[in-house]
Design an enzyme around this catalytic site. Sequence first.
Site, mmCIF file in Angstrom:
data_model
loop_
_atom_site.group_PDB
_atom_site.id
_atom_site.type_symbol
_atom_site.label_atom_id
_atom_site.label_comp_id
_atom_site.label_asym_id
_atom_site.label_seq_id
_atom_site.Cartn_x
_atom_site.Cartn_y
_atom_site.Cartn_z
ATOM 1 N N ASP A 2 -15.016 2.265 3.214
ATOM 2 C CA ASP A 2 -14.973 1.683 1.874
ATOM 3 C C ASP A 2 -14.322 0.307 1.906
ATOM 4 O OD1 ASP A 2 -15.415 1.602 -0.822
ATOM 5 O OD2 ASP A 2 -13.663 2.808 -1.355
ATOM 6 N N HIS A 19 -21.484 -5.717 3.456
ATOM 7 C CA HIS A 19 -22.145 -4.569 4.099
ATOM 8 C C HIS A 19 -22.585 -4.924 5.523
ATOM 9 C CE1 HIS A 19 -21.789 -2.371 0.449
ATOM 10 N NE2 HIS A 19 -22.713 -3.028 -0.223
ATOM 11 N N SER A 47 -23.610 7.667 -0.043
ATOM 12 C CA SER A 47 -23.364 8.953 -0.693
ATOM 13 C C SER A 47 -24.483 9.279 -1.678
ATOM 14 C CB SER A 47 -22.021 8.928 -1.426
ATOM 15 O OG SER A 47 -22.155 8.265 -2.670
ATOM 16 N N GLU A 49 -24.148 9.683 -4.555
ATOM 17 C CA GLU A 49 -23.849 8.964 -5.800
ATOM 18 C C GLU A 49 -24.130 7.459 -5.689
ATOM 19 O OE1 GLU A 49 -21.551 11.216 -4.392
ATOM 20 O OE2 GLU A 49 -22.254 12.784 -5.745
ATOM 21 N N LEU A 113 -20.334 10.748 22.968
ATOM 22 C CA LEU A 113 -19.782 10.782 21.611
ATOM 23 C C LEU A 113 -20.928 11.070 20.655
ATOM 24 C CD1 LEU A 113 -17.331 8.493 19.777
ATOM 25 C CD2 LEU A 113 -19.625 8.659 18.885
ATOM 26 N N ILE A 173 -11.324 11.802 -1.849
ATOM 27 C CA ILE A 173 -12.311 12.210 -0.838
ATOM 28 C C ILE A 173 -13.723 11.811 -1.254
ATOM 29 C CG2 ILE A 173 -13.268 14.223 0.398
ATOM 30 C CD1 ILE A 173 -10.505 15.457 0.355
HETATM 31 C C1 IPE Z 1 -18.543 0.819 1.063
HETATM 32 O O1 IPE Z 1 -18.108 -0.386 0.534
HETATM 33 C C2 IPE Z 1 -19.951 0.734 1.557
HETATM 34 C C3 IPE Z 1 -20.916 1.709 1.001
HETATM 35 C C4 IPE Z 1 -20.672 2.642 0.118
HETATM 36 C C5 IPE Z 1 -22.270 1.591 1.482
HETATM 37 P P1 IPE Z 1 -18.219 -0.635 -1.014
HETATM 38 O O2 IPE Z 1 -19.564 -1.204 -1.299
HETATM 39 O O3 IPE Z 1 -17.899 0.607 -1.766
HETATM 40 O O4 IPE Z 1 -17.125 -1.735 -1.255
HETATM 41 P P2 IPE Z 1 -16.127 -1.875 -2.477
HETATM 42 O O5 IPE Z 1 -15.470 -0.543 -2.698
HETATM 43 O O6 IPE Z 1 -16.929 -2.298 -3.665
HETATM 44 O O7 IPE Z 1 -15.161 -2.923 -2.042
HETATM 45 MG MG MG Z 2 -16.244 1.360 -2.733
#
Ligand code: IPE
Ligand code: MG
Length: 230
Positions: A2, A19, A47, A49, A113, A173
Amino acid sequence: MDGNGRWANKRFMPRAFGHEQGVDALVRTVKACVVRGIDYLTVFAFSSENWRRPADEVSGLMSLVLVAVARHVERLAQEGVRIRIVGDRSAVSEKVRASWDKAEAATQHNSKLVLSVAFNYGGRWDIVQACQRAVADGLGAADITEAALSRYMALNYAPDPDLFIRTGGELRISNFLLWQTAYSELYFTDCLWPEFGEAELDAAIAAFARRERRFGGVDAAPPALATQGA
Ligand code: IPE
Ligand code: MG
């Protein structure tokens, strides 16, 4: 994993750049795990979501899968990494599915791994799909035990995680591995995912090494899964 968006915003860059850098952080982390003799690494990439994000961000993430597989899988295969995808594949595009199939096939004989990529995954989805498949196999109420259900979970090939790491500062989580993290040690860091690497991994491992694990008992032996129904 995240914090990609915030990391990019801080640099006045689009979230998509965050990303992209997140993919580099993942490759870095996988290599660091190989060097440290870690057998299983499971990452939350997308996810159930995350579909609620703006359409252009979702399609950017899907394109990034294609790019990342094309760019990194061969190298990871050479390092002995086996890639497995966990999650509901039915909702992802044919292209993305083909890309994941390719990554799995190209690395299927590796065992140094196991990198499990949770994609269109949710911890609740996992428990529900396990129940559905168990019932479809003819298991009745009395057959549904912890041990039986574990065999239907998406990560049935991997031990439960010892250590759960969340970057980006949130203390939750968020529907990741709900069943499997019953006794995992939780580690939260403010580090934004694109900045994660060897030093952060070592800090997490050092914190883990200081934890005293009792699994609800008085010693460090994990409990056996129940094989008897209620
Ligand atoms: C996580 O980073 C990446 C994915 C869920 C693909 P975020 O996109 O959630 O980044 P923030 O939380 O907005 O900084
Ligand atoms: Mg995020």
